[in-house]
Design a protein around this motif. Structure first.
Motif, PDB file in Angstrom:
ATOM      1  N   LEU B 459       0.814  -1.221   0.000  1.00 50.39           N
ATOM      2  CA  LEU B 459       0.000   0.000   0.000  1.00 50.39           C
ATOM      3  C   LEU B 459       0.847   1.270   0.000  1.00 50.39           C
ATOM      4  O   LEU B 459       0.505   2.266  -0.632  1.00 50.39           O
ATOM      5  N   ASP B 460       1.974   1.243   0.707  1.00 48.13           N
ATOM      6  CA  ASP B 460       2.795   2.443   0.846  1.00 48.13           C
ATOM      7  C   ASP B 460       4.004   2.451  -0.095  1.00 48.13           C
ATOM      8  O   ASP B 460       4.825   3.357  -0.015  1.00 48.13           O
ATOM      9  N   GLY B 461       4.115   1.440  -0.956  1.00 48.24           N
ATOM     10  CA  GLY B 461       5.242   1.403  -1.893  1.00 48.24           C
ATOM     11  C   GLY B 461       6.511   0.830  -1.309  1.00 48.24           C
ATOM     12  O   GLY B 461       7.582   0.915  -1.916  1.00 48.24           O
ATOM     13  N   SER B 462       6.419   0.181  -0.163  1.00 53.58           N
ATOM     14  CA  SER B 462       7.625  -0.293   0.538  1.00 53.58           C
ATOM     15  C   SER B 462       8.049  -1.699   0.106  1.00 53.58           C
ATOM     16  O   SER B 462       8.768  -2.379   0.843  1.00 53.58           O
ATOM     17  N   ASP B 463       7.652  -2.121  -1.078  1.00 56.62           N
ATOM     18  CA  ASP B 463       7.910  -3.487  -1.563  1.00 56.62           C
ATOM     19  C   ASP B 463       9.345  -3.961  -1.353  1.00 56.62           C
ATOM     20  O   ASP B 463       9.582  -5.105  -0.969  1.00 56.62           O
ATOM     21  N   ALA B 464      10.324  -3.112  -1.658  1.00 58.16           N
ATOM     22  CA  ALA B 464      11.724  -3.556  -1.697  1.00 58.16           C
ATOM     23  C   ALA B 464      12.459  -3.384  -0.374  1.00 58.16           C
ATOM     24  O   ALA B 464      13.617  -3.760  -0.251  1.00 58.16           O
ATOM     25  N   ILE B 465      11.798  -2.818   0.618  1.00 59.72           N
ATOM     26  CA  ILE B 465      12.480  -2.576   1.894  1.00 59.72           C
ATOM     27  C   ILE B 465      12.713  -3.903   2.612  1.00 59.72           C
ATOM     28  O   ILE B 465      11.775  -4.650   2.862  1.00 59.72           O
ATOM     29  N   ALA B 466      13.983  -4.171   2.916  1.00 59.83           N
ATOM     30  CA  ALA B 466      14.362  -5.488   3.426  1.00 59.83           C
ATOM     31  C   ALA B 466      14.702  -5.473   4.912  1.00 59.83           C
ATOM     32  O   ALA B 466      15.239  -6.439   5.441  1.00 59.83           O
ATOM     33  N   ASP B 467      14.390  -4.391   5.606  1.00 60.67           N
ATOM     34  CA  ASP B 467      14.648  -4.371   7.049  1.00 60.67           C
ATOM     35  C   ASP B 467      13.809  -5.421   7.778  1.00 60.67           C
ATOM     36  O   ASP B 467      14.257  -5.996   8.782  1.00 60.67           O
ATOM     37  N   TRP B 468      12.608  -5.669   7.270  1.00 60.15           N
ATOM     38  CA  TRP B 468      11.652  -6.525   7.992  1.00 60.15           C
ATOM     39  C   TRP B 468      12.128  -7.962   8.172  1.00 60.15           C
ATOM     40  O   TRP B 468      12.080  -8.490   9.286  1.00 60.15           O
ATOM     41  N   PRO B 469      12.539  -8.655   7.108  1.00 60.54           N
ATOM     42  CA  PRO B 469      13.009 -10.028   7.353  1.00 60.54           C
ATOM     43  C   PRO B 469      14.215 -10.087   8.283  1.00 60.54           C
ATOM     44  O   PRO B 469      14.370 -11.057   9.034  1.00 60.54           O
ATOM     45  N   LEU B 470      15.065  -9.043   8.267  1.00 63.64           N
ATOM     46  CA  LEU B 470      16.232  -9.045   9.146  1.00 63.64           C
ATOM     47  C   LEU B 470      15.804  -8.847  10.602  1.00 63.64           C
ATOM     48  O   LEU B 470      16.322  -9.518  11.510  1.00 63.64           O
ATOM     49  N   LEU B 471      14.837  -7.953  10.814  1.00 68.74           N
ATOM     50  CA  LEU B 471      14.300  -7.799  12.170  1.00 68.74           C
ATOM     51  C   LEU B 471      13.616  -9.090  12.609  1.00 68.74           C
ATOM     52  O   LEU B 471      13.712  -9.508  13.761  1.00 68.74           O
ATOM     53  N   ASN B 472      12.923  -9.720  11.657  1.00 74.23           N
ATOM     54  CA  ASN B 472      12.258 -10.983  11.975  1.00 74.23           C
ATOM     55  C   ASN B 472      13.258 -12.019  12.463  1.00 74.23           C
ATOM     56  O   ASN B 472      13.061 -12.678  13.488  1.00 74.23           O
ATOM     57  N   ALA B 473      14.364 -12.148  11.734  1.00 77.45           N
ATOM     58  CA  ALA B 473      15.387 -13.123  12.145  1.00 77.45           C
ATOM     59  C   ALA B 473      15.933 -12.765  13.521  1.00 77.45           C
ATOM     60  O   ALA B 473      16.044 -13.623  14.405  1.00 77.45           O
ATOM     61  N   MET B 474      16.270 -11.497  13.711  1.00 82.91           N
ATOM     62  CA  MET B 474      16.875 -11.112  14.993  1.00 82.91           C
ATOM     63  C   MET B 474      15.906 -11.306  16.152  1.00 82.91           C
ATOM     64  O   MET B 474      16.303 -11.755  17.228  1.00 82.91           O
ATOM     65  N   VAL B 475      14.628 -10.987  15.944  1.00 83.76           N
ATOM     66  CA  VAL B 475      13.702 -11.135  17.074  1.00 83.76           C
ATOM     67  C   VAL B 475      13.440 -12.614  17.350  1.00 83.76           C
ATOM     68  O   VAL B 475      13.199 -13.007  18.496  1.00 83.76           O
ATOM     69  N   ASN B 476      13.524 -13.450  16.342  1.00 84.59           N
ATOM     70  CA  ASN B 476      13.411 -14.885  16.597  1.00 84.59           C
ATOM     71  C   ASN B 476      14.611 -15.412  17.378  1.00 84.59           C
ATOM     72  O   ASN B 476      14.458 -16.237  18.275  1.00 84.59           O
ATOM     73  N   VAL B 477      15.803 -14.914  17.048  1.00 78.10           N
ATOM     74  CA  VAL B 477      16.980 -15.286  17.837  1.00 78.10           C
ATOM     75  C   VAL B 477      16.779 -14.828  19.285  1.00 78.10           C
ATOM     76  O   VAL B 477      17.060 -15.562  20.243  1.00 78.10           O
ATOM     77  N   ALA B 478      16.256 -13.608  19.428  1.00 80.32           N
ATOM     78  CA  ALA B 478      16.082 -13.015  20.759  1.00 80.32           C
ATOM     79  C   ALA B 478      14.928 -13.625  21.540  1.00 80.32           C
ATOM     80  O   ALA B 478      14.780 -13.350  22.733  1.00 80.32           O
ATOM     81  N   SER B 479      14.103 -14.426  20.879  1.00 78.69           N
ATOM     82  CA  SER B 479      12.927 -14.979  21.556  1.00 78.69           C
ATOM     83  C   SER B 479      13.104 -16.431  21.967  1.00 78.69           C
ATOM     84  O   SER B 479      12.264 -16.972  22.688  1.00 78.69           O
ATOM     85  N   GLY B 480      14.174 -17.064  21.459  1.00 74.37           N
ATOM     86  CA  GLY B 480      14.420 -18.437  21.883  1.00 74.37           C
ATOM     87  C   GLY B 480      14.156 -19.516  20.853  1.00 74.37           C
ATOM     88  O   GLY B 480      14.004 -20.688  21.208  1.00 74.37           O
ATOM     89  N   ALA B 481      14.113 -19.156  19.569  1.00 70.96           N
ATOM     90  CA  ALA B 481      13.952 -20.184  18.543  1.00 70.96           C
ATOM     91  C   ALA B 481      15.134 -21.157  18.598  1.00 70.96           C
ATOM     92  O   ALA B 481      16.214 -20.807  19.067  1.00 70.96           O
ATOM     93  N   SER B 482      14.932 -22.381  18.106  1.00 67.62           N
ATOM     94  CA  SER B 482      15.997 -23.389  18.163  1.00 67.62           C
ATOM     95  C   SER B 482      17.000 -23.225  17.031  1.00 67.62           C
ATOM     96  O   SER B 482      18.171 -23.459  17.195  1.00 67.62           O
ATOM     97  N   TRP B 483      16.499 -22.879  15.830  1.00 63.64           N
ATOM     98  CA  TRP B 483      17.409 -22.406  14.797  1.00 63.64           C
ATOM     99  C   TRP B 483      16.735 -21.346  13.958  1.00 63.64           C
ATOM    100  O   TRP B 483      15.518 -21.312  13.830  1.00 63.64           O
TER     101      TRP B 483
END
Ligand code: NAD
Ligand code: NAD
Lengths: 556, 556
Positions: B459-483
């Motif tokens: 909706l906002d044109g942010s298609d190519a912004i890749a911060d989100w998957p990186l934050l997703n990975a980091m917050v999963n590391v920070a939350s206790g995922a196994s891998w």
């Protein structure tokens, strides 16, 4: 909760031990975010720009306000997520997790160019985080000075038995970055002749005590240099003129130069003075006839580089200092432009193999006495490291603090954790008046993929592989860093680098000590394993000696 | 320690409760890595290729051996680092940290293209991780079937009161992906006419019970369809022929079609049959005259798409199913090609706004009875969700397990954590015979930046912004995922996507329960905040109702 404002204002980190947050980890993030915007630290604080072109600490003032507000209430088991300078979430994590996770300026590969970036930035959807701007650990120009000092120390270690005493360095460019060269050389006990075509630059460096004297002319410069060298005294000498003429002239005179490099703004041909053009006419000429100017400045750079190669042929130590002058000279048709190496492969990579890199810290108390005590602790911890000792002493005398008092020095694997644990003990036992934040620049040994600089010419050709900075970020999150960031495009621009940063707070608690030990072991450990994997023997030796585990070399 | 081998061999995950590692977190990683290479699961196990072209689980057999060896001795506070399928380090972390961190196929932006990737791959420096191949949570074709089922369920929800009963769907393409369409439609109680020009594809789908019957000709297909529709019975009908001719013919006949889509291999013009070419001649013609073939296949696609638009004009629900047929038709000069939407913006994004996405799990016991019990648990937990119930029941009847028994279904924010915690309780109380691994594909709500698919037309044109998957990975590391893994280029190819994955082990311990609650709240929470930030009202409503914190909307 603090009154919220919505536009530019003067920001300065709180000092002392009173907290406006739930704990020191959050307080540290708040103070370092604020410190990055301190008018003493930031280049354009009103625009939230910290340094490096448009490197920002927050997307806009509303985002800044929301981050402050969020940090002020953030609990010990919560984590704030920051997407390109804007807080986008708060999630429950745990005590060992970072309090802040940051991703700045990242774009999917095919869209990773300035045009798309600027489009998204104009829409308010991203910001340029540079390296330490968007990850809240910029400490002013001390970082540049120390990096330059470290490079010349590495030159000394490689060729001159660890000291530049008795050597003459020839360079050009006394601008924002290049201006650190004369002081970095004299801090290494050497003599430097520094050419610049802009008289105001020479005057400013003398005023700030980065440069010692100005020579009247070429001969005067050389006489001063030889005299100081023979007395094994340090001296930096400014010389007004065009490097494209003066460097060849010195070569023709058979001047006894030991080291040659350059930090004119050669990366931009419109900012390098051609031969036969007066400095006063430069800007107008470049604006009016950019193509003609470019052709002529490239021709001049070819002459400049040809003379540098000439010095190398005569036995001098010659290197490119990251300004692309070799590439420009090659464009002008000079065939031997790449005969001398870039500074990273030549001097920095061997350090990276040992996990060495820009370890930095700041005193949250705001008290310079705390930094003086940490300086002493570093001297006590590493008495055998002379170059480090020289730096720490000189920095204490010569560096003016900008914002919170801070220090930077290069430490390697097995050293950073020691320093960090000591600082934490000093907070615990009251030697220091408040906690210390410990971080680094992103151009560290195992935290960056940047094929035009830090990972140029890797032994195995893996320059562009970007798995390493991402693993670096994840392992820092997994080790207990206080905040961790992944950035794109710092240093060399959008599309050209991916890098990660970490900051860890020494608040004197036992838990902080445990986190520091892991983070400051694993973070430089990434540098060691990255270089083992690329085939560097030094790294393999360091891994074997210091017990860094490399699964591919085990149990076979 | 197991005997080490160095070349291809048959790999299969261990079953049962005997561990060859220090704990279930490590055991799970080892079993899932092995399971990805089980000949029942992997397409080319001898080459370590799991699925999706060259999506691999390990770089080479030496790397596989080293990972197995490392996992077998890895302690509860250690973490193995994997760089594109090769283990590069083992570091001390802590109990809450993941046991494995993975970064696959990542390249710096300017180098993020297939050519450089293939060069580095040939040097042995990287591998293509696809999505769940390199992150060890592929479960075979069930994933495709479920994704297709979910899409048709979303179509039903949007236009047909939640069921396709009484509707006719027209589509083409019965290949590797497209072959799931007939079963997905009948699982939603609908009728499907599925065109393919390759008779062997139709025969194979009937043999595997994905397709019910084959029609003799166009009229027969339509008669069968109308009859089933009127009886509100589900039926899937194969029809041999060229979609570029048959779809326009059905339009001309005014056939009562309710839904139209397509999964021919239109993304590759050399794999789409032109009009007037016999299927038997297709391969030879494409090889001999690729340019002429391309022109003619694009012309055929233009006719095909024109007929799809014709159906839309008459009121049918029409969508592009991710095969680029609109783009190819536009290249052939058809002006209205983009009159109908892609499936993500049309059906999937509203689900992403609720944090919904492909939640999957596998039984480490190897016992199908464990999955049957978890199926029942899902039915008990979400009794009001009819489409979910339909899927779970049908999947239990129709899906053949490949490798370890596994299940997939779409769950949203506030649901995944409930399911995960229930599974963990069932492990703890002995209802299940061994732990369960819980993961997902990378094409989840908040874990991917992919401007040609999952983040197309934000909706906002942010298609190519890749911060989100990186934050997703980091917050999963920070939350206790196994891998946790960060990949580049999965699904749509190098340069076109960045995405993250997580897998968390329900081993029945209290600690695992705490980790599961955080990971399975925060991971879908990323989807909610990503879509709030992009301006989607549904996401903002979900955030407000379910208590997802969004700092920019607080306290102002
Ligand atoms: N080590 C690194 O990797 C690194 C770090 C930062 C900057 N750089 C590069 O170093 C260069 C210098 O950076 P800066 O920030 O100091 O730039 P700057 O623009 O502030 O300074 C450049 C200086 O060069 C002088 N100059 C230009 N043409 C000249 C000529 N023909 N003869 C003599 N002097 C001349 C100018 O008067 C000016 O003082 C840039 O190309 C920059 O990209 C490299
Ligand atoms: N939903 C998604 O985002 C998604 C996921 C996977 C694949 N895809 C795309 O879907 C398409 C199909 O994938 P696949 O793996 O099933 O491909 P495939 O190559 O296995 O099958 C394509 C089928 O189309 C048939 N076909 C080709 N031209 C035809 C024509 N003119 N008329 C009738 N049939 C024709 C072929 O005979 C073949 O059976 C691809 O373009 C793929 O990229 C999309």
């Amino acid at each position: 909760m603090a009154q919220q404002q919505s536009g530019p204002r003067t920001v300065r980190a709180a000092r002392g031990t009173a907290l406006s947050t739930q704990g020191w980890q959050q307080e540290a993030a708040l103070r370092m975010l604020s410190n990055n915007l301190d008018p003493e630290v930031a280049e354009h604080p009103e625009k939230l720009v910290v340094y490096g072109g448009t490197g920002k600490a927050a997307r806009d003032w509303r985002s800044f306000d929301a981050m402050v507000r969020t940090l002020q209430t953030l609990k010990q088991d919560e984590t704030m997520l920051v997407q390109s300078g804007r807080p986008v979430g708060v999630m429950q994590t745990h005590e060992w997790a970072p309090r802040v996770l940051i991703a700045n300026s990242n774009l999917v590969g095919d869209w990773a160019n300035w045009e798309e970036f600027r489009r998204l930035e104009a829409l308010g959807l991203t910001m340029y985080g540079q390296m330490t701007a968007g990850s809240w650990i910029y400490i002013g120009t001390q970082g540049i000075l120390q990096g330059t000092y470290e490079t010349f120390a590495a030159v000394a270690a490689k060729r001159f038995n660890g000291s530049l005493a008795g050597t003459i360095t020839l360079t050009a460019g006394l601008g924002g970055m290049g201006g650190a060269q004369p002081l970095a050389v004299t801090m290494n006990d050497g003599v430097a002749i520094c050419i610049d075509c802009d008289p105001s630059r020479i005057a400013r460096r003398i005023e700030h005590r980065y440069l010692d004297v100005e020579a009247k002319d070429l001969k005067h410069a050389l006489d001063l240099a030889v005299e100081a060298r023979d007395a094994r005294k340090s001296l930096s000498i400014g010389l007004l003129g065009n490097a494209a003429e003066l460097v060849p002239a010195l070569l023709a005179m058979d001047a006894p130069i030991d080291i040659v490099t350059d930090q004119t703004s050669a990366h931009d041909p419109l900012a390098y003075l051609p031969i036969g053009v007066a400095f006063e006419d430069m800007a107008g000429y470049a604006a009016e006839k950019p193509e003609e100017f470019t052709r002529r400045s490239r021709e001049a750079m070819a002459k400049h580089v040809e003379a540098m190669v000439g010095f190398q042929d005569k036995g001098a130590e010659v290197f490119d200092y990251g300004n692309s002058i070799r590439g420009e000279a090659q464009l002008a048709g000079y065939g031997r432009a790449f005969d001398f190496p870039g500074f990273v492969p030549a001097y920095i990579r061997p350090l990276f193999c040992e996990g060495k890199g820009p370890f930095r810290w700041a005193a949250l108390s705001g008290d310079p006495a705390d930094i003086a005590k940490t300086d002493q602790a570093i001297l006590d911890l590493f008495p055998e490291n002379e170059s480090l000792a020289r730096w720490i002493k000189m920095a204490g005398e010569r560096v003016h603090y900008q914002g919170l008092p801070a220090r930077i020095c290069w430490l390697g694997y097995g050293e950073r954790d020691k320093a960090g644990e000591r600082f934490n003990e000093m907070v615990a036992d009251g030697t220091l008046s408040a906690p210390i934040v410990i971080g680094r620049d992103h151009l560290d040994c195992g935290s960056v993929a940047s094929p035009y600089r830090e990972t140029e010419a890797m032994l195995d050709g893996s320059d562009a592989i970007a798995d390493w900075p991402l693993l670096n970020a994840m392992v820092n999150v997994a080790s207990g860093a206080s905040w961790v960031s992944i950035h794109h495009g710092g240093g060399v621009g959008i599309g050209r680098s991916i890098h990660a940063g970490q900051v860890t707070v020494a608040d004197g608690t036992k838990l902080a000590g445990e986190k520091i030990r892991r983070v400051l072991t694993n973070d430089p450990g990434m540098g060691v394993i990255r270089h083992v994997d690329a085939g560097y023997d030094i790294a393999a030796d360091v891994a074997a000696e210091r017990g860094v585990r490399v699964p591919m070399r085990e149990g076979e």
